[in-house]
Scaffold this motif. Sequence first.
Motif, PDB file in Angstrom:
ATOM      1  N   LYS A   1       0.827  -1.214   0.000  1.00 56.59           N
ATOM      2  CA  LYS A   1       0.000   0.000   0.000  1.00 56.59           C
ATOM      3  C   LYS A   1       0.861   1.264   0.000  1.00 56.59           C
ATOM      4  N   PHE A   2       1.951   1.237   0.791  1.00 55.73           N
ATOM      5  CA  PHE A   2       2.773   2.433   0.939  1.00 55.73           C
ATOM      6  C   PHE A   2       4.138   2.334   0.253  1.00 55.73           C
ATOM      7  N   ASN A   3       4.516   1.128  -0.193  1.00 54.21           N
ATOM      8  CA  ASN A   3       5.850   0.940  -0.785  1.00 54.21           C
ATOM      9  C   ASN A   3       6.904   1.597   0.107  1.00 54.21           C
ATOM     10  N   SER A   4       6.846   1.256   1.381  1.00 52.42           N
ATOM     11  CA  SER A   4       7.661   1.952   2.364  1.00 52.42           C
ATOM     12  C   SER A   4       8.420   0.943   3.231  1.00 52.42           C
ATOM     13  N   THR A   5       8.936   1.455   4.358  1.00 52.65           N
ATOM     14  CA  THR A   5       9.664   0.611   5.309  1.00 52.65           C
ATOM     15  C   THR A   5       9.065   0.807   6.697  1.00 52.65           C
ATOM     16  N   PRO A   6       9.287  -0.145   7.598  1.00 51.56           N
ATOM     17  CA  PRO A   6       8.768   0.017   8.964  1.00 51.56           C
ATOM     18  C   PRO A   6       9.229   1.314   9.628  1.00 51.56           C
ATOM     19  N   GLU A   7      10.480   1.682   9.454  1.00 53.13           N
ATOM     20  CA  GLU A   7      10.982   2.899  10.089  1.00 53.13           C
ATOM     21  C   GLU A   7      10.288   4.146   9.555  1.00 53.13           C
ATOM     22  N   LYS A   8      10.048   4.178   8.261  1.00 54.33           N
ATOM     23  CA  LYS A   8       9.370   5.347   7.675  1.00 54.33           C
ATOM     24  C   LYS A   8       7.910   5.419   8.124  1.00 54.33           C
ATOM     25  N   ILE A   9       7.296   4.261   8.319  1.00 51.22           N
ATOM     26  CA  ILE A   9       5.908   4.229   8.794  1.00 51.22           C
ATOM     27  C   ILE A   9       5.827   4.802  10.209  1.00 51.22           C
ATOM     28  N   ILE A  10       6.773   4.433  11.065  1.00 47.60           N
ATOM     29  CA  ILE A  10       6.795   4.980  12.427  1.00 47.60           C
ATOM     30  C   ILE A  10       6.976   6.495  12.386  1.00 47.60           C
ATOM     31  N   GLU A  11       7.843   6.959  11.512  1.00 44.33           N
ATOM     32  CA  GLU A  11       8.070   8.402  11.398  1.00 44.33           C
ATOM     33  C   GLU A  11       6.798   9.116  10.934  1.00 44.33           C
ATOM     34  N   ARG A  12       6.112   8.553   9.967  1.00 42.23           N
ATOM     35  CA  ARG A  12       4.858   9.165   9.501  1.00 42.23           C
ATOM     36  C   ARG A  12       3.808   9.166  10.602  1.00 42.23           C
TER      37      ARG A  12
END
Length: 397
Positions: free
Chosen positions: A111-122
């Motif tokens: 869904k976000f094409n992201s990483t766990p660390e970036k999700i926490i930051e968001r």
Amino acid sequence: MEKKRIHIFDTTLRDGEQVPGCKLNTQEKVKIAKQLECLKVDVIEAGFPVSSPGDYQSVQEICKSISDPIICALSRAVEKDIEIAGSALKNAKRSRIHTGIGTSDCHIRYKFNSTPEKIIERAIQAVKYAKKFVEDVEFYAEDAGRTRNDFLARVCESVIKHGVTVINIPDTIGYCLPEEYGKKIRYLKENVKGIHKIILSTHCHNDLGLATANSLSGIINGAKQVECTINGIGERAGNTSLEEIVMIIKQNSHLNLFTNVKTKMISSTSHLVSECTGMKVQANKAIVGINAFSHSSGIHQDGIIKKRETYESINPEDVGIDKFSIVLTARSGRSALAYRYKKLGYFFNKNSLDLVYSIFLRYADKKKEISDKELKIILEESNLMNDNKKKKLITID
């Protein structure tokens, strides 16, 4: 032991309205919100303001019309969403922004094409930004049901550090079994620093028919808020049903839990939501279905006429229904037939009842249900009606 209060967060006007074909205008939303206020829910999720001008206006008007419950507006972890939610809530007496992001591996990757660390930051940035508009900020970890517990704990701890007041643990696709969901809540209670400062909330979907069971398991294991809808409406197979979770808590005193909901208003609220949304309540729906307090089996009818508790765990009056209903079918017995005739003012001795019952069975075998009108026809056919048709004791010697 002192009873623990469970907060009821009603999302009928947000998640409930997401049912295909269910569209409420502003006037209808305000009407339902006022009913929910009378029902004494703790939180009304009024809408998703950024989604449309109509939803923004509805949230605004609900804020102007409601005094007691917290009015909540949904947003994604996006600054524009949060800003518009804050603007829509500006006239609320008590306001909350509900913001969040997906936390499962599936959501993070696809869904976000992201990483766990970036999700926490968001997640952190969303909470910090929402705090600029309201003090009361709820964070949802979307798809928490499929999120690894250790990562979910990290997310929760991060947003708690930045002032979140409520954390919502959604079983977004109805994936969890009750034991699994309860363990997830318990894990967070035992492993997240600062968890005692906030309210943990359940938000369970009914894809496998487990929404209410999962919510119950959640509150038994430490959640203090249940997110639910009237009649269980919502995305796909729906959400946790407000009437079910509230009555489970009310009827099971050993749970040592309570809500502030005025249960005698449940039936009228169910009817209002069904009427406004056009979503009919299935006949066998627990608590509010038309058959919930109806009895057609002869054995059940005989038992409930003698003592209601033999076949009802809930007093219908507790949810705003006058009494149980005896439905006459081919499965009904003499006691049920006599009961219905008594309601019409006719009383029989054994012989007269046997005669009427034999005629009744002939009618009942041809029809699904026998009405009061047909009961009078049966009585006329039996020749037991007196000429002037006064209601009195009818006997056969």
